[in-house]
Design an enzyme around this catalytic site. Sequence first.
Site, PDB file in Angstrom:
ATOM      1  N   ALA A   1      72.496  30.032   2.524  1.00  0.00           N
ATOM      2  CA  ALA A   1      73.308  29.232   3.444  1.00  0.00           C
ATOM      3  C   ALA A   1      72.439  28.677   4.569  1.00  0.00           C
ATOM      4  O   ALA A   1      72.453  27.470   4.838  1.00  0.00           O
ATOM      5  CB  ALA A   1      74.465  30.055   4.002  1.00  0.00           C
TER       6      ALA A   1
ATOM      7  N   LEU B   1      70.137  25.978   3.291  1.00  0.00           N
ATOM      8  CA  LEU B   1      70.831  24.706   3.095  1.00  0.00           C
ATOM      9  C   LEU B   1      71.032  23.987   4.425  1.00  0.00           C
ATOM     10  O   LEU B   1      70.690  22.808   4.565  1.00  0.00           O
ATOM     11  CB  LEU B   1      72.189  24.939   2.422  1.00  0.00           C
ATOM     12  CG  LEU B   1      73.137  23.739   2.393  1.00  0.00           C
ATOM     13  CD1 LEU B   1      72.548  22.598   1.578  1.00  0.00           C
ATOM     14  CD2 LEU B   1      74.503  24.162   1.867  1.00  0.00           C
ATOM     15  N   TYR B   2      71.570  24.698   5.406  1.00  0.00           N
ATOM     16  CA  TYR B   2      71.863  24.057   6.691  1.00  0.00           C
ATOM     17  C   TYR B   2      70.598  23.538   7.361  1.00  0.00           C
ATOM     18  O   TYR B   2      70.573  22.416   7.862  1.00  0.00           O
ATOM     19  CB  TYR B   2      72.611  25.019   7.617  1.00  0.00           C
ATOM     20  CG  TYR B   2      73.876  25.575   7.005  1.00  0.00           C
ATOM     21  CD1 TYR B   2      74.699  24.792   6.197  1.00  0.00           C
ATOM     22  CD2 TYR B   2      74.247  26.895   7.201  1.00  0.00           C
ATOM     23  CE1 TYR B   2      75.849  25.297   5.626  1.00  0.00           C
ATOM     24  CE2 TYR B   2      75.402  27.412   6.640  1.00  0.00           C
ATOM     25  CZ  TYR B   2      76.199  26.617   5.845  1.00  0.00           C
ATOM     26  OH  TYR B   2      77.337  27.120   5.277  1.00  0.00           O
ATOM     27  N   ARG B   3      69.546  24.323   7.359  1.00  0.00           N
ATOM     28  CA  ARG B   3      68.287  23.882   7.980  1.00  0.00           C
ATOM     29  C   ARG B   3      67.719  22.669   7.235  1.00  0.00           C
ATOM     30  O   ARG B   3      67.186  21.751   7.860  1.00  0.00           O
ATOM     31  CB  ARG B   3      67.264  25.015   8.027  1.00  0.00           C
ATOM     32  CG  ARG B   3      67.660  26.180   8.915  1.00  0.00           C
ATOM     33  CD  ARG B   3      67.951  25.777  10.331  1.00  0.00           C
ATOM     34  NE  ARG B   3      68.059  26.978  11.179  1.00  0.00           N
ATOM     35  CZ  ARG B   3      68.607  26.981  12.360  1.00  0.00           C
ATOM     36  NH1 ARG B   3      69.121  25.879  12.885  1.00  0.00           N
ATOM     37  NH2 ARG B   3      68.668  28.094  13.066  1.00  0.00           N
TER      38      ARG B   3
ATOM     39  N   PHE C   1      70.457  20.931  10.491  1.00  0.00           N
ATOM     40  CA  PHE C   1      71.293  21.687  11.428  1.00  0.00           C
ATOM     41  C   PHE C   1      70.423  22.440  12.422  1.00  0.00           C
ATOM     42  O   PHE C   1      69.383  22.991  12.068  1.00  0.00           O
ATOM     43  CB  PHE C   1      72.190  22.677  10.674  1.00  0.00           C
ATOM     44  CG  PHE C   1      73.438  22.039  10.115  1.00  0.00           C
ATOM     45  CD1 PHE C   1      74.657  22.191  10.752  1.00  0.00           C
ATOM     46  CD2 PHE C   1      73.393  21.288   8.951  1.00  0.00           C
ATOM     47  CE1 PHE C   1      75.809  21.606  10.242  1.00  0.00           C
ATOM     48  CE2 PHE C   1      74.527  20.698   8.432  1.00  0.00           C
ATOM     49  CZ  PHE C   1      75.747  20.851   9.078  1.00  0.00           C
TER      50      PHE C   1
END
Length: 188
Positions: free
Chosen positions: A150, A153-155, A159
């Site tokens: 998770a 993915l965000y990085r 994000f």
Amino acid sequence: MSITIRRLSPQEFSLLAPQLVEIYIEAMGYSPSIRSNRVSSWRAEVIKPGFSAIIAEDGEGILGIAYGFLGSPDTWWDRQLRRGFFEAGGPTPEDYEILHSYFELAEIHVLPSYQGKGIGRKLLESLVWNIPARFVLLSTPEVAHEANSAFGLYRSLGFFDVLRNLEYPADSRAFAILGATLPLHPPA
């Protein structure tokens, strides 16, 4: 494996809520005892301004879900966000900028057996591609050294940290609040 991303109407989301909550429970490792409460809660969210939901599916069924809505001071999560800013010594001018124009990515979940195949990325990118907000925000459980898919993915989608180690009243875990500027611009 052929994956289709499909936007749901609020009515379809409400009808599918029991099945979608099952994905959430499995992906988060929650007790099935929360099922009926979550189904009711998810169904109630379809009337929030800017509500949008998408699913990932293949020939076998639904593999993932993502949904959210425009941030608003009258929601529980916005109050938690403001509390977190206050506890961190803010809100700062940057925090206020976020609070004035954000999309709350309420949930994004992929069945565990399908994680790591790019489905979460497709869900997130598809959900926020045309959102009328300046930022997208989400919360995710804190993990040591951000060592899970998770956070990866965000990085990878750009994000950044908004708040770290926020504790919600009904959960014993700490959460990271992450944000990204819209449209998404993954780091080079």
